[in-house]
Design an enzyme around this catalytic site. Structure first.
Site, mmCIF file in Angstrom:
data_model
loop_
_atom_site.group_PDB
_atom_site.id
_atom_site.type_symbol
_atom_site.label_atom_id
_atom_site.label_comp_id
_atom_site.label_asym_id
_atom_site.label_seq_id
_atom_site.Cartn_x
_atom_site.Cartn_y
_atom_site.Cartn_z
ATOM 1 C CB CYS A 195 -3.598 138.420 -115.239
ATOM 2 S SG CYS A 195 -2.156 138.174 -116.280
ATOM 3 N NE ARG A 242 -34.876 130.764 -71.132
ATOM 4 C CZ ARG A 242 -34.085 131.795 -70.895
ATOM 5 N NH1 ARG A 242 -33.795 132.628 -71.865
ATOM 6 N NH2 ARG A 242 -33.568 131.985 -69.703
ATOM 7 C CB CYS A 267 -0.581 134.847 -116.620
ATOM 8 S SG CYS A 267 -0.329 135.015 -114.855
ATOM 9 C CE LYS A 324 -26.134 125.970 -74.485
ATOM 10 N NZ LYS A 324 -26.847 126.727 -75.468
ATOM 11 C CD GLU A 333 -45.276 99.553 -97.444
ATOM 12 O OE1 GLU A 333 -45.916 98.509 -97.520
ATOM 13 O OE2 GLU A 333 -44.209 99.656 -96.805
ATOM 14 C CE1 TYR A 334 -46.067 108.267 -91.281
ATOM 15 C CE2 TYR A 334 -45.823 109.919 -93.007
ATOM 16 C CZ TYR A 334 -46.103 109.584 -91.696
ATOM 17 O OH TYR A 334 -46.439 110.582 -90.803
ATOM 18 C CG ASP A 335 -45.214 109.679 -98.546
ATOM 19 O OD1 ASP A 335 -45.097 110.078 -97.373
ATOM 20 O OD2 ASP A 335 -44.320 109.793 -99.399
ATOM 21 C CB CYS A 344 3.026 137.182 -115.891
ATOM 22 S SG CYS A 344 1.505 138.011 -116.363
HETATM 23 S S1 IVH Z 1 -31.072 122.030 -69.830
HETATM 24 C C1 IVH Z 1 -32.479 124.570 -66.262
HETATM 25 N N1 IVH Z 1 -30.308 120.740 -71.957
HETATM 26 O O1 IVH Z 1 -29.556 125.997 -73.958
HETATM 27 C C2 IVH Z 1 -31.667 123.928 -67.293
HETATM 28 N N2 IVH Z 1 -30.731 123.059 -72.163
HETATM 29 O O2 IVH Z 1 -28.885 128.566 -71.581
HETATM 30 C C3 IVH Z 1 -32.427 123.808 -68.511
HETATM 31 N N3 IVH Z 1 -30.454 123.936 -74.446
HETATM 32 O O3 IVH Z 1 -31.910 128.196 -73.698
HETATM 33 C C4 IVH Z 1 -31.620 123.656 -69.689
HETATM 34 N N4 IVH Z 1 -29.877 122.038 -75.360
HETATM 35 O O4 IVH Z 1 -32.954 125.978 -74.048
HETATM 36 C C5 IVH Z 1 -30.662 121.928 -71.447
HETATM 37 N N5 IVH Z 1 -29.654 119.455 -73.763
HETATM 38 C C6 IVH Z 1 -30.018 120.630 -73.257
HETATM 39 C C7 IVH Z 1 -30.103 121.796 -74.049
HETATM 40 C C8 IVH Z 1 -30.459 122.997 -73.469
HETATM 41 C C9 IVH Z 1 -30.106 123.316 -75.576
HETATM 42 C C10 IVH Z 1 -30.728 125.384 -74.372
HETATM 43 C C11 IVH Z 1 -31.752 125.830 -73.407
HETATM 44 C C12 IVH Z 1 -31.277 127.204 -72.968
HETATM 45 C C13 IVH Z 1 -29.849 127.234 -73.343
HETATM 46 C C14 IVH Z 1 -28.962 127.323 -72.126
#
Ligand code: IVH
Length: 761
Positions: free
Chosen positions: A489, A158, A494, A137, A54-56, A476
């Site tokens: 081998c 960044r 073997c 992370k 449906e979404y599609d 062997c």
């Molecule tokens: S907080 C000022 N939370 O990990 C603090 N960073 O060096 C800001 N990263 O390049 C970072 N998951 O981009 C934060 N849950 C998370 C994160 C996260 C990944 C990255 C961040 C940074 C590196 C830490």
């Protein structure tokens, strides 16, 4: 209008052609709102209310309108992901707030040191009560997203933390990033009053930080395509995301299916002026605002806690395991101080009250030159390390192939101790220039088998030795021969090869003879009781059983149990018998196809295969079996040794009849899918059913025959219903139908999916 009604109305309208619709601009806007809401329900809430189909359809309708009326196209349209703008290069852009990095910790002692520092600073200010929150992370590409008057206006990489590249057009293609912030009941309390022209509940200025990621499954598919095009594969999802977000053609970026998870508010204000947010670390406000504005996060569903609690979560191997079950890569956890300053329900960010005058913990803790003091990253234990090769062994595999294996000075890599690693073949050894006693880098990613990534030549002492292929089989003593990159081998009987072949023959996927393990095969081969596969069937002979019972571990009961398993295996369906023969290039699926093909061609017995293979083209077309496989089959079955083996097995009573195939109740081609959270690992369920020859579909398709559902079934259930697939609900019937699943070990009381608030999965 409520979403279900609006959706239904639009679905009805979508049957018309755009020029039949009078109020097209209005319908178009409704469609944008409607699809955006469904995106939110799907990505953020993980509770879609319509099927993917449906979404599609709604999406296709939107595109149809845009094709016919290009002047209507709005920058808010979810179809923006398909715009193919080509950038010359990326302009430089300044961040609204420096994007600092996090201090890293590698063990839980570092976390205590971090906490001591936090404690010291806060205590000085008279603050004794503080807690931490823990987040995954994300292992991706850091990005700042800027929203002005609720519209996404800029996205910046960044870069050096102060200035990055403007990747706005490309970021516009990422589906789970809101392009236009929506006012919702949850966002309303954020603003006290609204002046004219202001959007309720939406800050005038908002900048956030997140991570651009590529799903693991997407990288796999992308790499498959790249390899076919002769392009280099991406080594990990981070590289793949980085390579994709920097493509100049945003249409190409859209095809890469990137995601963005947003974890921090950088700046927020109400009157257009950029001011740093004072209270973002307050759980209620900070976390709530991001999700109520429809930014996506993956949250560890762990309550805010003390540093001891945090240490426990970090040390608990399940935390990493649960994250690794998701389709994204994480390289650790992030621990952040949260502000527990009490706030009343009615207070909002910008209200003047004595509490808001207090400095936030973020401000009190401040930053060093590089890192904020309020947060720290806990990196998962090393996945890469180096160690020394102590010696090299040569292992003989099933087809006589000789595999060099390095014995290592043991090291710990992501919790597991590694003491052996495969050197694969001599091409690998030569290309990496590996010598015996070298110091080598070892990598282990996720649950993958560890492997050598390279040699540290700088650490050579001069005592390293070349690794030379053996002249004689280590098992062997027969001469070794060299065919392309492999050494073999030359002795077909073997013992090392035989052991491998027997273990495969008795395995669950083949003849399924239970009770015969490694140790037993080792003894039987050493004692020359088994000199080839067909000798397996002599184990039911009473005279041989007398001898057997003399061996350690071969008690009366065991011997008779094994004998009855062997007897029963004679009636296994043909597809299993074919698989058991272990034909080069022929796995479970191909064995099944061959058995089906023989049946369809009216063959009565596997022995007719040689004649049938003369018309292999048909088989190629019907089952998509490749030329290489056909060739392998022809070679295998024309070999006199194979013929002798088949004759011998048949003499022992093994059925090669196609009849056997038809009689089998679970006739093969059934596809299945799984959804919901089970008290068992889904991987285990999948394995168990695959052993029973069912074929797994990640997502239900029209070929799927049944789906297993436990609880919290999402989208896949709807899909299954749409396709009319049989649904088996675990509680009621699954164990009855598939008794094999009843034997699976139960997981801990809290299944993985309950510990994670995974909006996506
Ligand atoms: S907080 C000022 N939370 O990990 C603090 N960073 O060096 C800001 N990263 O390049 C970072 N998951 O981009 C934060 N849950 C998370 C994160 C996260 C990944 C990255 C961040 C940074 C590196 C830490």
């Amino acid at each position: 209008m409520a979403l279900p009604q609006q959706t239904q109305q639009l679905q009805q309208i979508s049957t018309l052609t755009p020029n039949e619709i009078k109020n097209i601009a209005e319908v178009y806007q409704q469609l944008i709102d409607c699809i955006t809401e469904h995106n939110h329900l799907y990505y953020i809430k993980a509770q879609p209310i319509i099927s993917d189909n449906e979404y599609d359809e709604l999406f296709a309708f939107l595109q149809k309108i845009e094709d016919e009326y290009p002047y209507l196209i709005s920058s808010n349209s979810p179809s923006q992901s398909l715009i193919g703008q080509i950038a010359e290069r990326f302009e430089k852009a300044d961040h609204t707030t420096p994007l600092l990095s996090l201090e890293n910790s590698y063990n839980t002692k570092d976390l205590l040191t971090f906490d001591e520092r936090v404690q010291k600073i806060l205590n000085k200010e008279g603050i004794y009560d503080y807690k931490y929150r823990i987040e995954p992370k994300y292992d991706g590409i850091s990005v700042e997203l800027i929203y002005q008057k609720g519209e996404l206006t800029q996205a910046i990489t960044r870069g050096d933390g102060y200035t990055g590249e403007d990747i706005t057009t490309n970021v516009q293609t990422i589906r789970n990033i809101p392009k236009s912030l929506k006012e919702t009941a949850e966002t309303l309390p954020w603003r006290r009053e609204m002046s004219e022209g202001q959007k309720g509940g939406i800050p005038d200025f908002l900048s956030v930080r997140g991570e651009i990621m590529m799903a693991k499954s997407t990288r796999k598919e992308l790499n498959r395509q790249r390899e076919m095009q002769g392009k280099e594969a991406f080594a990990n999802t981070r590289n793949a995301a980085a390579g994709s977000i920097k493509l100049l053609d945003s249409g190409e970026v859209a095809k890469r299916g990137l995601f963005c998870f947003v974890y921090e508010i950088l700046q927020i204000n109400d009157d257009g002026e950029k001011i740093p947010l004072a209270r973002e670390e307050d759980t209620k406000w900070g976390e709530g605002l991001l999700t109520s504005l429809w930014f996506q996060q993956i949250q560890l569903k762990k309550a805010p806690t003390s540093i001891q609690g945090i240490q426990e979560i970090c040390l608990d191997q399940k935390t990493k395991e649960q994250l690794s079950e998701l389709d994204f890569d994480f390289d650790g956890l992030v621990i952040k101080v949260i502000d527990e300053t009490p706030r009343t329900e009615s207070s909002n960010l910008f209200e003047e009250n004595p509490e808001s005058k207090k400095n936030s913990l973020r401000k009190i803790l401040g930053t060093t030159n590089h890192h904020p003091r309020r947060a720290i990253a806990y990196k998962f234990p090393a996945e890469q390390s180096s160690t020394q090769i102590l010696s090299v062994d040569f292992q003989v595999g099933r087809s006589g192939i000789i595999t060099p294996v390095a014995n290592l000075k043991p090291i710990k890599l992501s919790w597991a101790e590694i003491s052996r690693v495969s050197l694969h073949n001599f091409d690998f050894i030569n290309s990496k220039e590996i010598k015996n006693h070298d110091r080598v880098r070892i990598q282990r990613s996720g649950e993958v088998i560890p492997y050598i990534t390279g040699v540290i030549k700088e650490r050579r002492s001069g005592n390293e030795e070349l690794i030379i292929p053996p002249l004689f089989c280590p098992s062997c003593g027969a001469p070794i021969t060299n065919i392309d990159i492999h050494y073999y081998c030359t002795n077909p009987s073997c013992p090392a090869q035989l052991k491998e072949k027997i273990l495969h023959f008795v395995s669950k996927e083949a003849m399924d003879i239970q009770g015969i393990g490694d140790a037993m095969v080792e003894i039987l081969v050493e004692q020359k009781i088994l000199r080839n596969i067909s000798d397996m069937y002599t184990l039911t002979n009473p005279y041989i059983q007398i001898t057997l019972k003399k061996f350690p571990g071969f008690g009366e009961k065991k011997v008779s149990e094994v004998a009855s398993q062997i007897e029963a295996s004679k009636k296994q369906p043909l597809r299993r018998v074919i698989n058991a023969l272990w034909i080069p290039n022929i796995g479970k699926k191909a064995s099944q196809d061959i058995a089906n093909f023989l049946t369809e061609k009216g063959a009565k017995n596997l022995k007719e295969i040689e004649t049938i293979l003369i018309n292999a083209e048909e088989m190629q077309q019907l089952y998509g079996i490749g030329e290489k496989t056909i060739l392998a089959l022809q070679n295998f079955f024309s070999n006199p040794q194979t013929k002798a083996l088949v004759e011998e097995l048949e003499k022992q009573g093994v059925q090669f009849s196609t009849q056997q195939q038809e009689k089998n109740s679970h006739n093969n081609k059934e596809h299945f899918s799984i959804t919901g959270s089970f008290p068992f690992s889904r991987e285990k369920i999948r394995e168990a059913l695959e052993k029973e020859w069912y074929l797994f579909d990640e997502n239900p398709t029209k070929n799927t025959t049944f789906i297993l559902i436990w609880e919290k079934a999402g989208n896949k259930r709807k899909k299954a219903e749409d396709y009319g697939i049989t649904i088996h609900e675990w509680r009621k019937e699954i164990v009855n139908i598939f008794p094999i699943l009843a034997d699976l070990p139960k997981e801990d009381p809290k299944p993985a999916s309950q510990n994670l608030q995974t909006s996506l999965f």
